[in-house]
Design a protein around this motif. Structure first.
Motif, PDB file in Angstrom:
ATOM      1  N   ASP A 182      15.814 -40.353  28.265  1.00  0.00           N
ATOM      2  CA  ASP A 182      14.706 -40.178  29.206  1.00  0.00           C
ATOM      3  C   ASP A 182      15.195 -40.244  30.648  1.00  0.00           C
ATOM      4  O   ASP A 182      14.771 -39.460  31.497  1.00  0.00           O
ATOM      5  CB  ASP A 182      13.587 -41.193  28.953  1.00  0.00           C
ATOM      6  CG  ASP A 182      14.033 -42.629  29.129  1.00  0.00           C
ATOM      7  OD1 ASP A 182      15.251 -42.898  29.082  1.00  0.00           O
ATOM      8  OD2 ASP A 182      13.157 -43.499  29.307  1.00  0.00           O
ATOM      9  N   LYS A 183      16.122 -41.115  30.914  1.00  0.00           N
ATOM     10  CA  LYS A 183      16.685 -41.222  32.266  1.00  0.00           C
ATOM     11  C   LYS A 183      17.509 -39.970  32.603  1.00  0.00           C
ATOM     12  O   LYS A 183      17.457 -39.468  33.727  1.00  0.00           O
ATOM     13  CB  LYS A 183      17.551 -42.472  32.371  1.00  0.00           C
ATOM     14  CG  LYS A 183      18.014 -42.763  33.770  1.00  0.00           C
ATOM     15  CD  LYS A 183      18.713 -44.092  33.858  1.00  0.00           C
ATOM     16  CE  LYS A 183      19.137 -44.379  35.282  1.00  0.00           C
ATOM     17  NZ  LYS A 183      19.841 -45.659  35.387  1.00  0.00           N
ATOM     18  N   TRP A 236      15.242 -37.085  33.509  1.00  0.00           N
ATOM     19  CA  TRP A 236      14.696 -37.316  34.853  1.00  0.00           C
ATOM     20  C   TRP A 236      15.769 -37.032  35.901  1.00  0.00           C
ATOM     21  O   TRP A 236      15.491 -36.406  36.926  1.00  0.00           O
ATOM     22  CB  TRP A 236      14.185 -38.752  34.953  1.00  0.00           C
ATOM     23  CG  TRP A 236      13.825 -39.177  36.320  1.00  0.00           C
ATOM     24  CD1 TRP A 236      12.745 -38.803  37.056  1.00  0.00           C
ATOM     25  CD2 TRP A 236      14.575 -40.066  37.154  1.00  0.00           C
ATOM     26  NE1 TRP A 236      12.770 -39.410  38.279  1.00  0.00           N
ATOM     27  CE2 TRP A 236      13.887 -40.199  38.369  1.00  0.00           C
ATOM     28  CE3 TRP A 236      15.763 -40.779  36.976  1.00  0.00           C
ATOM     29  CZ2 TRP A 236      14.345 -40.999  39.406  1.00  0.00           C
ATOM     30  CZ3 TRP A 236      16.210 -41.584  38.002  1.00  0.00           C
ATOM     31  CH2 TRP A 236      15.499 -41.675  39.204  1.00  0.00           C
ATOM     32  N   THR A 266       8.881 -37.442  36.803  1.00  0.00           N
ATOM     33  CA  THR A 266       8.988 -38.903  36.768  1.00  0.00           C
ATOM     34  C   THR A 266       9.643 -39.326  35.463  1.00  0.00           C
ATOM     35  O   THR A 266       9.605 -38.593  34.468  1.00  0.00           O
ATOM     36  CB  THR A 266       7.610 -39.585  36.877  1.00  0.00           C
ATOM     37  OG1 THR A 266       6.839 -39.249  35.736  1.00  0.00           O
ATOM     38  CG2 THR A 266       6.886 -39.181  38.137  1.00  0.00           C
ATOM     39  N   ARG A 267      10.182 -40.519  35.462  1.00  0.00           N
ATOM     40  CA  ARG A 267      10.827 -41.013  34.258  1.00  0.00           C
ATOM     41  C   ARG A 267       9.795 -41.308  33.172  1.00  0.00           C
ATOM     42  O   ARG A 267      10.067 -41.139  31.988  1.00  0.00           O
ATOM     43  CB  ARG A 267      11.632 -42.265  34.594  1.00  0.00           C
ATOM     44  CG  ARG A 267      12.479 -42.700  33.464  1.00  0.00           C
ATOM     45  CD  ARG A 267      13.523 -43.682  33.895  1.00  0.00           C
ATOM     46  NE  ARG A 267      14.096 -44.329  32.728  1.00  0.00           N
ATOM     47  CZ  ARG A 267      14.806 -45.414  32.786  1.00  0.00           C
ATOM     48  NH1 ARG A 267      15.048 -45.984  33.939  1.00  0.00           N
ATOM     49  NH2 ARG A 267      15.285 -45.943  31.689  1.00  0.00           N
ATOM     50  N   SER A 268       8.595 -41.713  33.577  1.00  0.00           N
ATOM     51  CA  SER A 268       7.566 -41.993  32.572  1.00  0.00           C
ATOM     52  C   SER A 268       7.135 -40.713  31.853  1.00  0.00           C
ATOM     53  O   SER A 268       6.817 -40.748  30.660  1.00  0.00           O
ATOM     54  CB  SER A 268       6.365 -42.685  33.200  1.00  0.00           C
ATOM     55  OG  SER A 268       5.753 -41.860  34.147  1.00  0.00           O
ATOM     56  N   THR A 292       9.780 -40.178  29.295  1.00  0.00           N
ATOM     57  CA  THR A 292       9.611 -41.135  28.199  1.00  0.00           C
ATOM     58  C   THR A 292       8.490 -40.692  27.262  1.00  0.00           C
ATOM     59  O   THR A 292       8.647 -40.724  26.035  1.00  0.00           O
ATOM     60  CB  THR A 292       9.296 -42.528  28.764  1.00  0.00           C
ATOM     61  OG1 THR A 292      10.350 -42.917  29.651  1.00  0.00           O
ATOM     62  CG2 THR A 292       9.163 -43.554  27.666  1.00  0.00           C
ATOM     63  N   ASN A 293       7.361 -40.266  27.818  1.00  0.00           N
ATOM     64  CA  ASN A 293       6.242 -39.803  26.994  1.00  0.00           C
ATOM     65  C   ASN A 293       6.618 -38.563  26.188  1.00  0.00           C
ATOM     66  O   ASN A 293       6.186 -38.406  25.050  1.00  0.00           O
ATOM     67  CB  ASN A 293       5.010 -39.525  27.849  1.00  0.00           C
ATOM     68  CG  ASN A 293       4.381 -40.787  28.372  1.00  0.00           C
ATOM     69  OD1 ASN A 293       4.549 -41.859  27.803  1.00  0.00           O
ATOM     70  ND2 ASN A 293       3.660 -40.677  29.471  1.00  0.00           N
TER      71      ASN A 293
END
Length: 139
Positions: free
Chosen positions: A4-5, A8, A15-17, A20-21
């Motif tokens: 995820d990072k 990004w 965004t990183r979120s 992640t999602n």
């Protein structure tokens, strides 16, 4: 580096979120398997990302230490997405236009309000529902 990072850092997600999602919902795959956001990525890994109805395929050349500028992304990934994926997106745009042109069909909420305002200006009243037999009996 976590997947995820990484996504990004190479600017596939804002965004990183969001990255992640995407991992949690199964939109990111490595070697054909869904991955968790915490999975580590290494050079030579191939990642498939489902975003905006396109399956992007990227190959990792190197792992960056932090988020990159847009011009430097090419040093760390190789985009191997087939051209057919982008052509399908173009066809999808045309097919949506075929079914309903803008301004045709069912009125929008704004259109309905404009129509109601026009009737009120003309001095006509809005139609009310006729009373049912049950309501007449209660009176």
């Amino acid at each position: 580096m976590r997947v995820d990072k990484f996504l990004w850092c190479v600017r596939y997600f804002k965004t990183r979120s969001l990255a992640t999602n995407a991992c949690k919902t199964g939109k990111v795959k490595i070697k054909g398997a869904n991955v968790k956001p915490s999975r580590e990525v290494f050079p030579q890994d191939k990642i498939i990302i489902r975003k905006n109805q396109i399956n992007y395929e990227i190959e990792i050349l190197d792992v960056p230490t932090s988020r990159l500028g847009a011009k430097l992304v090419g040093l760390y990934i190789n985009d191997i997405t087939p051209k057919e994926a982008f052509e399908k997106m173009e066809l999808l745009k045309y097919s949506k236009d075929y079914y309903r042109k803008k301004g045709v069909g069912r009125p929008t909420k704004k259109d309905r309000r404009d129509i109601d305002d026009w009737f009120e200006e003309k001095g006509e009243e809005k139609e009310t529902k006729p009373e049912t037999k049950e309501e007449d009996q209660k009176k």
